[in-house]
Design a protein around this motif. Structure first.
Motif, PDB file in Angstrom:
ATOM      1  N   ASN A 263       0.861  -1.169   0.000  1.00 50.99           N
ATOM      2  CA  ASN A 263       0.000   0.000   0.000  1.00 50.99           C
ATOM      3  C   ASN A 263       0.898   1.218   0.000  1.00 50.99           C
ATOM      4  O   ASN A 263       2.024   1.161   0.457  1.00 50.99           O
ATOM      5  N   THR A 264       0.445   2.305  -0.547  1.00 50.00           N
ATOM      6  CA  THR A 264       1.316   3.456  -0.757  1.00 50.00           C
ATOM      7  C   THR A 264       1.057   4.600   0.210  1.00 50.00           C
ATOM      8  O   THR A 264       1.295   5.750  -0.116  1.00 50.00           O
ATOM      9  N   ASP A 265       0.602   4.316   1.401  1.00 56.05           N
ATOM     10  CA  ASP A 265       0.476   5.360   2.417  1.00 56.05           C
ATOM     11  C   ASP A 265       1.843   5.531   3.053  1.00 56.05           C
ATOM     12  O   ASP A 265       2.205   4.804   3.976  1.00 56.05           O
TER      13      ASP A 265
ATOM     14  N   SER B  90       3.943   1.499   5.858  1.00 56.58           N
ATOM     15  CA  SER B  90       3.789   1.516   4.414  1.00 56.58           C
ATOM     16  C   SER B  90       3.141   0.244   3.902  1.00 56.58           C
ATOM     17  O   SER B  90       2.432   0.277   2.926  1.00 56.58           O
TER      18      SER B  90
ATOM     19  N   LYS C  44       5.121  11.335  -0.269  1.00 57.43           N
ATOM     20  CA  LYS C  44       3.786  11.648   0.257  1.00 57.43           C
ATOM     21  C   LYS C  44       2.946  12.442  -0.747  1.00 57.43           C
ATOM     22  O   LYS C  44       1.738  12.420  -0.690  1.00 57.43           O
ATOM     23  N   LYS C  45       3.605  13.106  -1.691  1.00 60.53           N
ATOM     24  CA  LYS C  45       2.900  13.909  -2.690  1.00 60.53           C
ATOM     25  C   LYS C  45       2.589  13.124  -3.963  1.00 60.53           C
ATOM     26  O   LYS C  45       1.913  13.634  -4.847  1.00 60.53           O
TER      27      LYS C  45
ATOM     28  N   PRO D  68       0.841  10.507  -6.531  1.00 60.50           N
ATOM     29  CA  PRO D  68      -0.549  10.060  -6.661  1.00 60.50           C
ATOM     30  C   PRO D  68      -0.722   8.689  -5.991  1.00 60.50           C
ATOM     31  O   PRO D  68       0.180   7.857  -6.041  1.00 60.50           O
ATOM     32  N   LYS D  69      -1.859   8.472  -5.369  1.00 59.60           N
ATOM     33  CA  LYS D  69      -2.109   7.226  -4.643  1.00 59.60           C
ATOM     34  C   LYS D  69      -2.177   6.013  -5.567  1.00 59.60           C
ATOM     35  O   LYS D  69      -1.969   4.900  -5.140  1.00 59.60           O
ATOM     36  N   ASN D  70      -2.473   6.232  -6.846  1.00 60.24           N
ATOM     37  CA  ASN D  70      -2.527   5.096  -7.762  1.00 60.24           C
ATOM     38  C   ASN D  70      -1.148   4.738  -8.316  1.00 60.24           C
ATOM     39  O   ASN D  70      -0.991   3.752  -9.018  1.00 60.24           O
TER      40      ASN D  70
ATOM     41  N   LYS E 250       2.021   3.178  -7.522  1.00 54.83           N
ATOM     42  CA  LYS E 250       2.618   2.352  -6.470  1.00 54.83           C
ATOM     43  C   LYS E 250       4.127   2.186  -6.605  1.00 54.83           C
ATOM     44  O   LYS E 250       4.809   1.910  -5.644  1.00 54.83           O
TER      45      LYS E 250
END
Length: 181
Positions: free
Chosen positions: A17-19, A25, A49-50, A52-54, A56
């Motif tokens: 996951n990319t949090d 993480s 952190k900046k 995009p969430k998609n 990976k």
């Protein structure tokens, strides 16, 4: 990477996951980024952190590129230490991987100065596949590998080999300190 190697864990996993929160993480690959790289380079954490969430960045191509970059950085650090030490010992050992390709490990052992004296250090300078198992082939492989990372054979004081019978006469003209294992 060192933690994965020590524990026999794979670099690639199926849960990522990319949090990019520190220490949270998820997945081995991204944990390496969050727990190791980001600790030393907080500016990279801010960039991550900046993203995009998609995005990976977990594809095999990207992972392999990161591994390649880290490999070059480690090789450069080891080569710099060996150049500073001026004298080193060479240890060459081979193993066959599961696809029957011989992988040759080129290990350098040298002394560095530390605050309270000296310390003996041993590092893998390079691991390379070898198709030519002859003395000439191994000599070329070792010489080229050391040249690639900027290590001169001038400081070589001794060498050890697995399969010493192949190499016993090759180095005798280059060094009078040939050691067989």
């Amino acid at each position: 990477m060192k933690a994965l190697l020590k524990n026999g864990l794979p670099l690639r996993g199926h849960i990522e996951n990319t949090d990019f929160e520190e220490g949270v993480s998820g997945g081995l690959y991204l944990n390496i980024l969050a727990d190791v790289i980001f600790k030393f380079r907080p500016d990279l954490l801010a960039i991550a952190k900046k993203l995009p969430k998609n995005a990976k960045y977990t594809s095999p191509d990207i992972q392999n590129e990161i591994i390649s970059v880290l490999t070059v950085l480690v090789e450069q650090k080891v080569a710099n230490q060996i150049r500073e030490a001026k004298l080193f010992t060479l240890i060459v050992d081979g193993m066959t991987d599961k696809s029957y390709v011989k992988i040759v490990s080129i290990v350098c052992r040298y002394i560095i100065e530390v605050h309270d004296g000296i310390e003996v250090v041993e590092h893998v300078a390079r691991m390379v596949p070898s198709t030519d198992r002859s003395a000439k082939g191994l000599l070329g492989l070792v010489s080229n590998s050391l040249d690639d990372v900027g290590i001169s054979l001038e400081g070589l004081v001794s060498q050890c080999y697995d399969g010493a019978s192949v190499m016993s006469m090759v180095w005798s003209s280059r060094s009078s300190h040939s050691i067989e294992r």
